[in-house]
Enzyme design. Structure first.
Site, PDB file in Angstrom:
ATOM      1  N   HIS A 307      10.265   2.069  -1.154  1.00 33.48           N
ATOM      2  CA  HIS A 307       9.289   1.098  -1.642  1.00 33.48           C
ATOM      3  C   HIS A 307       7.912   1.736  -1.681  1.00 33.48           C
ATOM      4  CE1 HIS A 307       6.883  -2.576  -1.928  1.00 33.48           C
ATOM      5  NE2 HIS A 307       7.983  -3.155  -2.370  1.00 33.48           N
ATOM      6  N   ASP A 364      15.699  -5.483  -2.881  1.00 33.91           N
ATOM      7  CA  ASP A 364      16.508  -5.585  -4.101  1.00 33.91           C
ATOM      8  C   ASP A 364      17.953  -5.146  -3.862  1.00 33.91           C
ATOM      9  OD1 ASP A 364      14.225  -6.241  -5.676  1.00 33.91           O
ATOM     10  OD2 ASP A 364      13.658  -4.131  -5.622  1.00 33.91           O
TER      11      ASP A 364
HETATM   12  C1  MLT Z   1       7.741  -7.129  -4.921  1.00 33.17           C
HETATM   13  O1  MLT Z   1       8.224  -7.915  -4.095  1.00 33.17           O
HETATM   14  O2  MLT Z   1       6.918  -7.482  -5.782  1.00 33.17           O
HETATM   15  C2  MLT Z   1       8.263  -5.734  -4.954  1.00 33.17           C
HETATM   16  O3  MLT Z   1       8.733  -5.332  -3.695  1.00 33.17           O
HETATM   17  C3  MLT Z   1       7.347  -4.742  -5.601  1.00 33.17           C
HETATM   18  C4  MLT Z   1       6.026  -4.474  -4.934  1.00 33.17           C
HETATM   19  O4  MLT Z   1       5.576  -5.123  -4.014  1.00 33.17           O
HETATM   20  O5  MLT Z   1       5.367  -3.510  -5.385  1.00 33.17           O
END
Ligand code: MLT
Length: 429
Positions: A307, A364
């Protein structure tokens, strides 16, 4: 008040103010940097740029902390429900019993959709991706509620637009699904709780009585809570930048849905399941696919790992991993893709290559597995993410409006041709 930052450019020292957040996060305010020095900052992909001061979500990527309005995500996922979390994000505090009842009722009152929206829906081919259908239907609300276009509308009008959006989104999501199946749409049922009502609209068949399994609606509540906000991610930043031009709430959220659609953002949950299916159909040899992921000459990429902002673990993934095991157990689901997912997860958690690169399973990775167990088809996974993210987008749009932020307008470092004179086509040959 922290000491100002000093920057030395071309032998001269300049001072820039330092601002501090309530969790001691520090930032150098470079708003006047260009006026003072002629320089701008350069940060492709906004990897280290704070674009706003926000009171909605706190995220500490090093420690794996996520809080909505100060409440830890772990507590909300365990004890709250999605509608209560939506209220918290949008209005800043948990509702009292009366506030919650009034909010719930107003959502029920607005969950029907203008019948003419069906004409728009029926204009799409059944193979249209539901994300495209959803973003179009949301944008079409500007036509049915033109008062939502007025940037100077009263607080009441703005709030009505917000309520309509939360109320109609599950209906639109379910209708986008029904469209893809070529089935008649279902109407909302007032007596059902938000998630149970959604499952009814998705799966009830007019020829039978549909009972929503409480295990399923609980799981859905948890998933939606975990996705409800994530501070300045790509889709939220899109909502804010579109909203900063004083575009309507519906137009801004529709843009956010399109930003979420990409495989590097919300589209990742669909990509995870497609990847797991690909591995299964290839014989299920996870070692082979792990080796491919490590081979820099191989285009294969493990989806659902790592992430941008979480450096050690994604707190949402921790909660969802446990929920995933519970739900599959309770529903008695035995999905062969799950065994592959577990092997990949273990390989990634124990292999130096993945550990060094901080490639641990993220939210995800698990959400797709749960959606699949709940009977939600793969091309609807990203739509489910949008349903969950809606209150966060709305809260961020509302905050931007209330604090009267200026229109978003980044700068660039130009690297094209220097000035040159036009030569007519005849002389160019
Ligand atoms: C989100 O929940 O929007 C995703 O993990 C992507 C992010 O935070 O960059």
């Amino acid at each position: 008040m922290s000491n100002p930052a000093q920057i030395i450019l071309d032998g001269k020292t300049f001072e820039l103010p330092v601002i501090e957040g309530s969790e001691n996060e520090k930032a150098i305010d470079i708003g006047k940097l260009r006026d003072l020095t002629g320089y701008i900052t350069y940060d492709v992909g906004y990897k280290n740029t704070g674009v706003t001061k926000s009171a909605i979500t706190f995220l500490d990527g090093e420690e794996g902390i996520l809080r909505y309005r100060g409440y830890p995500i772990e507590q909300l996922a365990e004890k709250s429900n999605f509608l209560e979390v939506a209220y918290l994000l949008i209005y800043g505090d948990l509702p009292t019993k009366e506030q919650y009842a009034a909010f719930d009722k107003s959502i029920d009152d607005h969950s029907m959709i203008h019948e003419d929206v069906k004409t728009i829906l029926h204009g799409f081919p059944s193979y249209a991706h539901p994300m495209g259908v959803l973003s179009s239907l949301i944008c079409s609300l500007t036509a049915f509620y033109p008062e939502s276009l007025n940037p100077n509308a009263s607080e009441k009008t703005i709030n009505d637009s917000i309520i309509r959006l939360i109320a109609k989104m599950p209906t639109m999501v379910a209708w986008a699904y029904k469209k893809s199946k070529g089935r008649p749409v279902n109407y909302p049922i007032r007596s059902l709780e938000y998630c149970a009502n959604f499952m009814h609209m998705m799966f009830a068949d007019p020829t039978e009585i549909y009972e929503v399994d409480p295990v399923v609606s609980d799981a859905l509540n948890k998933l939606l809570i975990l996705h409800a906000d994530h501070e300045q991610n790509c889709s939220t930043s899109t909502v804010r930048i579109v909203g900063s031009s004083q575009a309507s709430l519906y137009g801004s959220i529709s843009a956010g849905i399109n930003a979420l659609w990409g495989p590097l953002h919300g589209g990742a949950n669909q990509e995870v399941i497609e990847m797991l299916d690909q591995i299964k159909n290839d014989g299920g040899d996870t070692k082979k696919w792990i080796a491919k992921a490590k081979d820099k000459n191989d285009p294969f990429r493990l989806m659902g790992f790592g992430h941008r902002v979480y450096k050690n673990f994604d707190p949402r993934a921790k909660i969802i991993k446990k929920a995933c095991d519970d739900i599959l157990h309770k529903l008695g689901v035995n999905d062969p893709v799950l065994a592959i997912a577990k092997e990949l997860e273990q390989a990634a958690l124990n292999d130096e290559y993945f550990v060094e690169r901080k490639l641990y399973p993220n939210v995800d990775f698990y959400s797709g597995i749960i959606y699949r167990a709940l009977g939600i088809p793969t091309n609807m996974f990203t739509v489910m993410f949008a349903l969950g993210r809606l209150p966060g987008w709305i809260a961020q749009w509302k905050e931007l409006r209330n604090t009267k932020e200026p229109i978003g307008r980044p700068r660039q470092v130009y690297i094209g041709e220097k000035t040159r004179d036009y030569v007519s086509m005849v002389d160019r040959g």
